[in-house]
Motif scaffolding. Sequence first.
Motif, PDB file in Angstrom:
ATOM      1  N   ILE A 148      10.984 -46.813  66.519  1.00 48.65           N
ATOM      2  CA  ILE A 148      10.895 -46.898  65.063  1.00 48.65           C
ATOM      3  C   ILE A 148      12.230 -47.349  64.473  1.00 48.65           C
ATOM      4  O   ILE A 148      13.274 -46.747  64.760  1.00 48.65           O
ATOM      5  CB  ILE A 148      10.499 -45.529  64.464  1.00 48.65           C
ATOM      6  N   TYR A 158      11.522 -40.183  54.205  1.00 48.76           N
ATOM      7  CA  TYR A 158      10.711 -41.351  54.536  1.00 48.76           C
ATOM      8  C   TYR A 158      10.956 -41.808  55.979  1.00 48.76           C
ATOM      9  O   TYR A 158      10.039 -42.265  56.660  1.00 48.76           O
ATOM     10  CB  TYR A 158      10.993 -42.489  53.560  1.00 48.76           C
ATOM     11  N   SER A 159      12.200 -41.691  56.445  1.00 46.59           N
ATOM     12  CA  SER A 159      12.489 -42.037  57.845  1.00 46.59           C
ATOM     13  C   SER A 159      11.675 -41.165  58.785  1.00 46.59           C
ATOM     14  O   SER A 159      11.102 -41.649  59.769  1.00 46.59           O
ATOM     15  CB  SER A 159      13.982 -41.871  58.128  1.00 46.59           C
ATOM     16  N   HIS A 162       7.983 -42.082  58.814  1.00 50.51           N
ATOM     17  CA  HIS A 162       7.704 -43.244  59.657  1.00 50.51           C
ATOM     18  C   HIS A 162       7.502 -42.842  61.120  1.00 50.51           C
ATOM     19  O   HIS A 162       6.740 -43.497  61.848  1.00 50.51           O
ATOM     20  CB  HIS A 162       8.847 -44.254  59.555  1.00 50.51           C
ATOM     21  N   GLU A 165       3.819 -42.036  61.958  1.00 53.73           N
ATOM     22  CA  GLU A 165       2.792 -43.056  61.759  1.00 53.73           C
ATOM     23  C   GLU A 165       2.142 -43.538  63.051  1.00 53.73           C
ATOM     24  O   GLU A 165       0.940 -43.785  63.083  1.00 53.73           O
ATOM     25  CB  GLU A 165       3.377 -44.222  60.955  1.00 53.73           C
ATOM     26  N   VAL A 175       3.998 -49.492  62.837  1.00 51.40           N
ATOM     27  CA  VAL A 175       4.540 -48.827  61.655  1.00 51.40           C
ATOM     28  C   VAL A 175       4.272 -49.679  60.423  1.00 51.40           C
ATOM     29  O   VAL A 175       4.565 -50.866  60.387  1.00 51.40           O
ATOM     30  CB  VAL A 175       6.048 -48.591  61.804  1.00 51.40           C
ATOM     31  N   ASP A 177       4.422 -50.822  56.334  1.00 48.59           N
ATOM     32  CA  ASP A 177       5.415 -50.896  55.272  1.00 48.59           C
ATOM     33  C   ASP A 177       5.189 -49.804  54.231  1.00 48.59           C
ATOM     34  O   ASP A 177       6.116 -49.277  53.646  1.00 48.59           O
ATOM     35  CB  ASP A 177       5.374 -52.264  54.599  1.00 48.59           C
ATOM     36  N   ARG A 179       4.569 -46.245  52.657  1.00 47.40           N
ATOM     37  CA  ARG A 179       4.986 -44.907  53.073  1.00 47.40           C
ATOM     38  C   ARG A 179       3.885 -43.902  52.810  1.00 47.40           C
ATOM     39  O   ARG A 179       3.089 -44.059  51.891  1.00 47.40           O
ATOM     40  CB  ARG A 179       6.246 -44.490  52.318  1.00 47.40           C
TER      41      ARG A 179
END
Length: 379
Positions: A148, A158-159, A162, A165, A175, A177, A179
């Motif tokens: 990732i 948000y990191s 990801h 996902e 992954v 775009d 969020r």
Amino acid sequence: MTKIKLLKSIDKILGKPLVSLLPRIKNPHKGNPAAFKKILIIRPGGIGDAVLLLPAINALKAKLPDSEIDILSERRNAEIFSFSKEINRIYLYDMGSGLFRCLQNRYDAVIDTEQWHRLSAVAAYLAGAAVRVGFDTNERARLFTHRIPYSHDDYEVYSFLHLIEPLINSSGFKVQDSRLTFDTDKPFLNMEDTPSIDSQFPVSNLQSPISGLQSPVIAIFPGASVVERRWGGDRFGKVARAIKSKGYRIVILGSDADSRDAAGIREYAGDCIDLTGRTDLKAVAAVLKESKLLLTADSGLMHIAYAAGTATVSLFGSGIEEKWAPRGKNHIVLNRHLDCSPCTRFGYTPRCKRGVKCLSSLSVDAVIGAVERILDQVS
């Protein structure tokens, strides 16, 4: 040398060689979301990282309600995960027996949330899961089936979102775009099982119970794990004196290491409630929940306050504001934005040669003004 520094030293010396000895993943196993019955999430590191990981854990459990989620963490941040009802078991990364017991389990997927160091990636590999997810920040990426991208411009919540996902996205585990939903103004720390403040700090210890105080409470945390993030007890004390003059009661939070700064605050503000060295993380969360606002440097307690729904005024310098500062309408970040800051990358802050000007040039009046603006807003 502390255990934390020892682990980082071992990682620096042995991390790369260990990673290079393990075979690179060439044909990733995509897996099947329905088969992810047992998931391991690895979270070494500090309190703030653990707090900001909770939304991803909540989202993962919501998408995979039949899964069991275990955590492999360090002793210093393990208590944060006790706030989550979505976690099955917590193992300690920095205790040999805990790591050994964790690796005896069979996992369908492992998510390594560490941003840079390599030993956690090795642990993820040794867990033997068919699906292994982690950040591709260095050669550690070769041990993951799903790598990732990591950006310092992304808020850390948000990191972490990801990272989950690949386990919940059915379209080839790419992954996206977009969020996952995260409301920056909604508390996400589960306080249901937290003991009441009065049961932890009775009248005999505090003269008066916090939840029974007639004056609203303002919490101040003068500490920070990095010396370049400390503003100083005398400055915090001057702010505390101004706040107290407006009818607020001051509660000082921190560990024994913050007792000197706490004493400086008391010199200016008088009879504050000093809880330094007297609280675990659950007690800290309970105090912050009862507080109108937390005044703090860039710290783990800042994230706890944010997650508990408490307003914050935070002082930033060496840390990356875009990555770590609280989001939302009830939070003010004070940052001088000097040409030499931010200087922290992946948890490492170089020794400052400019007298930590990014914080020392931040005036007491500016901080008082920020506190007053937030208090007007939340009152």
